[in-house]
Design a protein around this motif. Structure first.
Motif, PDB file in Angstrom:
ATOM      1  N   ASN A 158       0.968  -1.114   0.159  1.00 27.97           N
ATOM      2  CA  ASN A 158       0.115  -0.111  -0.359  1.00 27.97           C
ATOM      3  C   ASN A 158       1.717   1.327  -0.124  1.00 27.97           C
ATOM      4  OD1 ASN A 158      -2.584   0.216  -0.668  1.00 27.97           O
ATOM      5  ND2 ASN A 158      -2.955  -1.002   1.645  1.00 27.97           N
ATOM      6  N   ARG A 208       1.574   1.581  -3.726  1.00 28.98           N
ATOM      7  CA  ARG A 208       0.637   2.537  -4.361  1.00 28.98           C
ATOM      8  C   ARG A 208       0.188   4.086  -3.913  1.00 28.98           C
ATOM      9  NH1 ARG A 208      -4.255   3.425  -2.356  1.00 28.98           N
ATOM     10  NH2 ARG A 208      -4.308   2.417  -0.181  1.00 28.98           N
ATOM     11  N   PRO A 228      -3.109  -7.030   0.844  1.00 39.74           N
ATOM     12  CA  PRO A 228      -3.989  -5.337   1.247  1.00 39.74           C
ATOM     13  C   PRO A 228      -4.183  -4.508  -0.170  1.00 39.74           C
ATOM     14  CG  PRO A 228      -2.604  -6.289   2.644  1.00 39.74           C
ATOM     15  CD  PRO A 228      -2.130  -7.258   2.398  1.00 39.74           C
ATOM     16  N   ASN A 257      -6.959  -5.976  -2.684  1.00 40.45           N
ATOM     17  CA  ASN A 257      -8.381  -5.774  -1.685  1.00 40.45           C
ATOM     18  C   ASN A 257      -8.718  -4.216  -1.802  1.00 40.45           C
ATOM     19  OD1 ASN A 257      -8.945  -8.154  -0.957  1.00 40.45           O
ATOM     20  ND2 ASN A 257      -7.618  -8.310   1.078  1.00 40.45           N
ATOM     21  N   TYR A 258      -7.795  -3.324  -2.150  1.00 39.80           N
ATOM     22  CA  TYR A 258      -8.384  -1.527  -1.673  1.00 39.80           C
ATOM     23  C   TYR A 258      -8.671  -1.852  -3.481  1.00 39.80           C
ATOM     24  CZ  TYR A 258      -7.121   2.713  -2.921  1.00 39.80           C
ATOM     25  OH  TYR A 258      -7.821   4.613  -3.502  1.00 39.80           O
ATOM     26  N   TYR A 259      -8.232  -2.581  -4.744  1.00 40.43           N
ATOM     27  CA  TYR A 259      -8.755  -1.901  -6.125  1.00 40.43           C
ATOM     28  C   TYR A 259      -9.655  -2.936  -6.089  1.00 40.43           C
ATOM     29  CZ  TYR A 259      -4.183   0.562  -7.217  1.00 40.43           C
ATOM     30  OH  TYR A 259      -3.434   1.487  -7.123  1.00 40.43           O
ATOM     31  N   SER A 293     -12.159  -2.876  -3.128  1.00 38.10           N
ATOM     32  CA  SER A 293     -13.296  -2.118  -3.202  1.00 38.10           C
ATOM     33  C   SER A 293     -13.319  -0.784  -3.539  1.00 38.10           C
ATOM     34  CB  SER A 293     -12.857  -1.773  -1.802  1.00 38.10           C
ATOM     35  OG  SER A 293     -11.694  -1.183  -1.797  1.00 38.10           O
ATOM     36  N   LYS A 294     -12.516  -0.720  -4.554  1.00 38.68           N
ATOM     37  CA  LYS A 294     -12.934   0.323  -5.492  1.00 38.68           C
ATOM     38  C   LYS A 294     -13.057   0.713  -6.990  1.00 38.68           C
ATOM     39  CE  LYS A 294     -10.326   4.155  -5.615  1.00 38.68           C
ATOM     40  NZ  LYS A 294     -10.131   5.695  -4.914  1.00 38.68           N
TER      41      LYS A 294
END
Ligand SMILES: Nc1ncnc2c1ncn2[C@@H]1O[C@H](COP(=O)(O)OP(=O)(O)O)[C@@H](O)[C@H]1O
Ligand SMILES: O=c1ccn([C@@H]2O[C@H](COP(=O)(O)OP(=O)(O)O)[C@@H](O)[C@H]2O)c(=O)[nH]1
Ligand SMILES: [Mg+2]
Length: 231
Positions: free
Chosen positions: A135, A138, A194, A197-199, A201-202
């Motif tokens: 992250n 990112r 993580p 998972n972030y992408y 959620s986006k």
């Protein structure tokens, strides 16, 4: 030269909405077409796809096929770092030590290498293979480069299969030994999942089950890219 987002002109891909229900709706995040008369292609914001997955999941293999079939430029973060090592530059030794341990190279180094390649490329359709790993990577990319990816692909492959592939990769890589592989898998779970998972959620993530032959997997990749349309 790349500039801050406010100065960018955007090259807008339009997506055909013919994708079957298996494919998530791809959102276009930069909808404001600001290409002015006389803009050159270099000033137009590239379409960036991050390609993620564990070590040995087939990122490089599938990126080569996507590049060939759909005309993308293929930038592999790992390859760029390995080139830095062999060029004998001042950071080479440090990068080598980090890769040998299966750890992650400082964001600034990797991002500068990726940025240079994007600037040099005439191609505005870019695959970034194996980045961001964390992250922190990112967030640093978003802040230094000033853009988010348009699309993120995740090759989801069982660990056992990844280990088998890495141990028979035979490219003479310093990190393709069982000790470093174990560490890379741990780092993937802890730091890269993580990001994935972030992408997700986006709404930017396309998850592809990366089992079967290379051709089987590319059959699942193909419709994702075939559904993109660029103006
Ligand atoms: N679907 C597949 N089945 C078997 N071997 C594969 C498959 N895809 C890739 N490989 C092989 O597995 C190794 C790792 O693939 P690679 O594309 O380098 O993965 P990554 O870039 O994710 O580490 C390579 O030797 C490659 O030829
Ligand atoms: O953005 C990146 C990409 C790679 N690496 C390092 O380079 C190694 C090899 O990466 P590569 O993507 O080539 O490995 P792959 O997943 O394809 O086997 C990784 O384990 C990390 O040590 C890194 O630090 N940052
Ligand atoms: Mg690779």
């Amino acid at each position: 030269m790349w500039r801050r987002p406010a100065l960018f002109s955007y090259w807008i891909p339009s997506y055909l909405c013919t994708a079957s229900s298996n494919y998530i709706d791809l959102h276009v995040h930069h909808l404001h077409r600001q290409v002015k008369e006389g803009d050159t292609s270099k000033q137009v914001r590239p379409f960036i796809t991050f390609v993620l997955g564990g070590p040995g999941s087939g990122k490089g293999t599938q990126c080569a096929k996507i590049a060939e079939t759909f005309g993308f430029a293929h930038l592999s973060a790992g390859e760029l770092l390995r080139k830095e090592i062999s060029s004998g530059c001042e950071n080479g030794e440090m990068i080598l030590d980090i890769i040998k341990e299966g750890n992650i190279v400082p964001s600034e180094i990797t991002i500068n290498l990726i940025r240079k390649e994007i600037e040099l490329s005439e191609n505005r359709k870019i695959l970034v293979d194996g980045f961001p790993r964390t992250n922190e990577n990112r967030i640093a990319f978003e802040s230094i480069i000033g853009v988010e990816p348009d699309l993120v692909i995740f090759f989801d492959c069982p660990e056992e299969e990844m280990v088998k592939r890495l141990l028979s990769r035979n490219q003479g890589r310093i990190d393709d030994n069982i000790e470093t592989i174990k560490k890379r898998l741990e780092v993937f779970d802890k730091l890269n999942l993580p990001v994935i998972n972030y992408y997700s959620s986006k709404g930017k993530l396309q998850k592809i089950k990366a089992v079967g032959t290379m051709e089987d997997i590319f059959e699942k990749v193909y419709p994702v890219f075939a559904s993109l349309r660029f103006e």
